[in-house]
Design a protein around this motif. Structure first.
Motif, mmCIF file in Angstrom:
data_model
loop_
_atom_site.group_PDB
_atom_site.id
_atom_site.type_symbol
_atom_site.label_atom_id
_atom_site.label_comp_id
_atom_site.label_asym_id
_atom_site.label_seq_id
_atom_site.Cartn_x
_atom_site.Cartn_y
_atom_site.Cartn_z
ATOM 1 N N GLN A 361 30.059 31.778 48.590
ATOM 2 C CA GLN A 361 31.236 31.474 47.786
ATOM 3 C C GLN A 361 32.424 31.314 48.729
ATOM 4 O O GLN A 361 32.384 31.786 49.868
ATOM 5 C CB GLN A 361 31.513 32.596 46.774
ATOM 6 C CG GLN A 361 30.372 32.856 45.801
ATOM 7 C CD GLN A 361 30.748 33.906 44.766
ATOM 8 O OE1 GLN A 361 31.741 33.758 44.067
ATOM 9 N NE2 GLN A 361 29.952 34.961 44.693
ATOM 10 N N LEU A 378 43.347 36.013 43.952
ATOM 11 C CA LEU A 378 42.674 36.030 42.646
ATOM 12 C C LEU A 378 41.215 35.607 42.760
ATOM 13 O O LEU A 378 40.327 36.253 42.190
ATOM 14 C CB LEU A 378 43.415 35.112 41.671
ATOM 15 C CG LEU A 378 44.750 35.638 41.115
ATOM 16 C CD1 LEU A 378 45.488 34.538 40.369
ATOM 17 C CD2 LEU A 378 44.504 36.840 40.200
ATOM 18 N N THR A 379 40.965 34.530 43.478
ATOM 19 C CA THR A 379 39.578 34.067 43.610
ATOM 20 C C THR A 379 38.734 35.050 44.403
ATOM 21 O O THR A 379 37.548 35.244 44.114
ATOM 22 C CB THR A 379 39.538 32.681 44.279
ATOM 23 O OG1 THR A 379 40.237 32.741 45.539
ATOM 24 C CG2 THR A 379 40.191 31.626 43.390
ATOM 25 N N LEU A 381 39.135 38.383 44.534
ATOM 26 C CA LEU A 381 38.827 39.528 43.673
ATOM 27 C C LEU A 381 37.736 39.185 42.670
ATOM 28 O O LEU A 381 36.859 40.010 42.376
ATOM 29 C CB LEU A 381 40.096 39.975 42.944
ATOM 30 C CG LEU A 381 41.172 40.615 43.823
ATOM 31 C CD1 LEU A 381 42.450 40.858 43.025
ATOM 32 C CD2 LEU A 381 40.670 41.922 44.425
ATOM 33 N N GLN A 382 37.780 37.977 42.155
ATOM 34 C CA GLN A 382 36.752 37.568 41.208
ATOM 35 C C GLN A 382 35.382 37.518 41.875
ATOM 36 O O GLN A 382 34.369 37.932 41.296
ATOM 37 C CB GLN A 382 37.108 36.194 40.630
ATOM 38 C CG GLN A 382 36.115 35.709 39.579
ATOM 39 C CD GLN A 382 36.528 34.373 38.985
ATOM 40 O OE1 GLN A 382 37.461 33.729 39.477
ATOM 41 N NE2 GLN A 382 35.854 33.945 37.928
ATOM 42 N N ALA A 383 35.334 37.028 43.107
ATOM 43 C CA ALA A 383 34.053 36.901 43.808
ATOM 44 C C ALA A 383 33.484 38.254 44.217
ATOM 45 O O ALA A 383 32.266 38.458 44.171
ATOM 46 C CB ALA A 383 34.236 36.018 45.040
ATOM 47 N N GLY A 385 33.985 41.232 42.815
ATOM 48 C CA GLY A 385 33.680 42.179 41.750
ATOM 49 C C GLY A 385 34.274 43.554 42.026
ATOM 50 O O GLY A 385 35.250 43.696 42.767
ATOM 51 N N SER A 386 33.665 44.578 41.459
ATOM 52 C CA SER A 386 34.227 45.929 41.566
ATOM 53 C C SER A 386 33.348 46.893 42.350
ATOM 54 O O SER A 386 33.710 48.059 42.536
ATOM 55 C CB SER A 386 34.473 46.511 40.167
ATOM 56 O OG SER A 386 33.254 46.542 39.425
#
Length: 523
Positions: A361, A378-379, A381-383, A385-386
Motif C-alpha cells: 500500500q 490520514l491515509t 492511519l487507515q492503512a 489500522g490499530s
C-alpha cells in the motif's frame, strides 16, 4: 568582439583547487574525462552542487522567489556562444546606461560583463544603491562558502575594471524564519549578507595574472591530495592517477578495514602490526559489535546471533513494513511551510499476514494536491489500522515525522502517537545481532540492503535518471511537465518505495529464521 577563452568563475574555482585541473580544462582535457570514476569524477564541483540543489533543494518556486524580491528586474538569458556573450554584455550595458530612473524593485538578473584584463562574469543580481551598484550572489542555502566569496570578489573586480561604481557586494541567503503565505508571495525569503569585510583578502588581479601565466605555460605536475575528491571529485582524477607509478602494496580492502572498529582502536591495532581485521584476535576486541564484525570478516560470511530469532518470532501479525520519503525545499512550495522544513510526501507499506501473504500500500503526493501532510497522515492511519507491529529501519526518522504530524493536526494526534508506540526498529535489532562483511562498517539502509537483499536496488532511480527519490519528486512537480513524464516519475517513486519495504520484509524474515539461515547465505 573576438571571442577567446576568457577567465571566468569556473576557471577560478578550478585554479584555486588545482592549477593542473585548470590547465587541463582550458585545453579541453584528456580522453579520461569521458570516463568518470565511480566517485563522481567527470563533473565539476559546480555541476555536482547545481545538480543536487536544483533537483532537491531549490524547488519549483525558484524563479518566482527571486522575482518577488525584484519584481521589476530585467532578465538576461545565460549566454553560451561567443555571439550570445557579446549580445548579453551589450544588453547589460544598455540596461545600465538607460536614462530612466531605476524603479523600486529593479535589478539585472544575470548581468554579463567582460573586463579589460580578460575576466568574464555573469552576476546573479545587479541592482541600484544610493551611492552606486549593489551586487549579490544568490545561494539557496543558509550559509555561503569560500567559493562564494571568491565569485563575488571576481564580480567586483570585473565591474570595477568596466568602470562601474560598486557600493556593496554580498550574498542573498535563505532566511529559515520565513513562512510562506502562499500565492507566490516570496518577499522576505532572502536575507542579505554583506561581504565587504572579507573581499579585501581576495587578490583577484594577482590571481588572474597567475592564471594567465599558468595557461600559457607547460602542463603542471600532478599533486594528488584532498582536492582530488572534494566537491564531487575532479574530472581529471583518472588522468593524473595514470601518470603515477604503480604501488607495490595491495589496495586495502574496505570490507576488512581496521577503521570499522573506530579510529582510536584502529590506530592502536596498526601500531600492533595489523593491516586489517583479518589478523586481529577476537579477544582483543572488547565491544561485542566489533567482535561480531571481525567474526564475519574472518569467516567470510554473515554472523547472526541466535537470540534475534525469538525476538522476531514474538511479533504478532499482521506486520507492517514502513518507509517514508521526505523533502525540504529552500523555496517553500506549500503555504504555511518554512524553507528546508522536512515534509513527508510518500509513504510505502508492505503488509504481511500470518499466512505469509504480502500486500503493498502507499501514498504519493501530487502536483495539484497542495500541502500533502494531512492526506499523508490520514491515509497512513487507515492503512496501519490499530494493531500490529510497524517495522522500520533507523526508526527515529519515522517517529520524528509522526510526532511533527501530531503537532500539526491535533485531531489526529492520539492515533499518530499510538502508531509510534507500535514501531519496531530493525536497525537496533541489526546492530545488536547481525553483521555482514559487505556492509564495510556502515549501518545505512543502503549498506544493510546489500547484505540482506543484494538483488534489490535501492540507491538510485535509474529508470528516470534521478539521483534520489527527492530529486524525482521535485521534478514531478515542475510546471509544464508533460503528463507522460510526470506519470513515469510517479511510477518510479512508487517502485522505489516498494523495493525498500521488500528489503525490510527480507530483513525480518532473515532475523526470524535465525543463525542457521544466515550461515547458509554467502553473497
Amino acid at each position: 568582439m573576438a571571442f577567446t577563452p576568457l577567465l571566468n568563475h569556473d576557471d577560478l574555482q578550478r585554479w584555486r583547487a588545482c592549477s593542473r585541473r585548470f590547465w587541463l580544462h582550458r585545453r579541453g582535457g584528456p580522453a579520461a574525462v569521458s570516463q568518470p570514476s565511480a566517485t563522481g569524477a567527470g563533473r565539476t564541483a559546480r555541476d555536482a552542487d547545481e545538480t543536487a540543489e536544483a533537483a532537491v533543494v531549490h524547488g519549483p518556486g525558484l524563479q518566482a522567489a527571486l522575482r518577488a524580491s525584484f519584481p521589476r528586474a530585467d532578465l538576461i538569458a545565460a549566454p553560451g556562444t561567443p555571439a550570445e556573450w557579446a549580445a548579453a554584455v551589450q544588453q547589460t550595458l544598455d540596461c545600465l546606461d538607460s536614462d530612466r530612473v531605476a524603479p523600486e524593485g529593479w535589478a539585472i538578473l544575470g548581468a554579463c560583463l567582460t573586463s579589460d584584463d580578460r575576466a568574464q562574469v555573469r552576476i546573479d543580481v545587479l541592482t541600484c544603491g544610493e551611492q552606486g551598484l549593489r551586487l549579490f550572489k544568490v545561494r539557496y542555502a543558509t550559509v555561503g562558502d569560500e567559493a562564494d566569496v571568491d565569485a563575488v570578489a571576481l564580480w567586483v573586480h570585473a565591474a570595477a575594471r568596466c568602470g562601474l561604481r560598486v557600493q556593496s557586494a554580498g550574498l542573498l541567503l535563505v532566511d529559515t524564519g520565513f513562512i510562506y503565505p502562499g500565492h507566490g508571495c516570496y518577499a522576505g525569503l532572502f536575507r542579505e549578507v554583506d561581504l565587504a569585510s572579507v573581499l579585501g583578502s581576495r587578490p583577484v588581479a594577482a590571481w588572474l595574472s597567475a592564471m594567465r601565466t599558468c595557461d600559457r605555460g607547460p602542463e603542471p605536475p600532478a599533486t594528488p591530495g584532498a582536492q582530488c575528491t572534494q566537491s564531487g571529485g575532479c574530472e581529471f582524477a583518472s588522468h593524473c592517477q595514470a601518470g603515477e607509478p604503480a604501488s607495490s602494496l595491495p589496495a586495502p580492502d574496505p570490507q576488512a578495514s581496521l577503521d570499522i572498529v573506530g579510529r582510536e582502536l584502529a590506530a592502536e591495532l596498526r601500531q600492533e602490526g595489523h593491516a586489517d581485521l583479518r589478523s586481529v584476535a577476537l579477544q582483543r576486541l572488547g565491544n561485542l559489535r566489533h567482535r561480531r564484525a571481525a567474526r564475519a570478516i574472518q569467516q567470510g560470511g554473515p554472523v547472526l546471533e541466535p537470540a534475534v530469532a525469538a525476538l522476531m518470532q514474538a511479533l504478532p501479525y499482521p506486520r507492517y513494513s514502513l518507509r517514508f520519503d521526505t523533502i525540504g525545499f529552500a523555496v517553500p512550495l506549500w503555504a504555511g511551510t518554512r524553507p528546508y522544513q522536512v515534509l513527508p510526501f510518500q509513504w510505502t507499506c508492505g503488509v504481511q499476514s500470518a499466512a505469509g501473504q504480502w500486500a503493498q500500500q502507499g501514498f504519493l503526493a501530487d502536483a495539484d494536491g497542495g500541502d500533502p501532510r494531512r492526506a499523508f497522515a490520514l491515509t497512513l492511519l487507515q492503512a496501519l489500522g490499530s494493531a500490529g507491529p510497524v517495522l522500520a529501519y533507523n526508526a527515529g526518522f519515522e517517529r520524528s515525522r509522526l510526532r511533527e504530524l501530531a503537532q500539526q493536526f491535533d485531531d489526529l494526534a492520539p492515533a499518530l502517537d499510538a502508531v509510534q508506540a507500535r514501531i519496531v526498529d530493525l536497525f537496533q535489532l541489526a546492530r545488536a545481532h547481525y553483521y555482514h562483511p559487505v556492509m564495510a562498517g556502515s549501518w545505512s539502509f543502503k549498506s544493510i540492503s546489500r547484505a540482506v537483499a543484494p538483488d534489490v536496488p535501492v540507491a538510485r532511480l535509474e529508470d528516470v535518471q534521478a539521483s534520489s527519490a527527492q530529486a524525482a519528486f521535485a521534478r514531478s512537480l515542475q510546471r509544464g511537465l508533460e503528463g507522460a513524464a510526470r506519470q513515469q516519475l510517479r511510477a518510479a517513486l512508487q517502485a522505489h518505495g516498494q523495493r525498500e519495504t521488500e528489503v525490510l520484509r527480507r530483513m525480518a524474515a532473515l532475523f526470524e529464521a535465525g543463525a542457521a539461515e544466515a550461515a547458509g547465505i554467502r553473497h
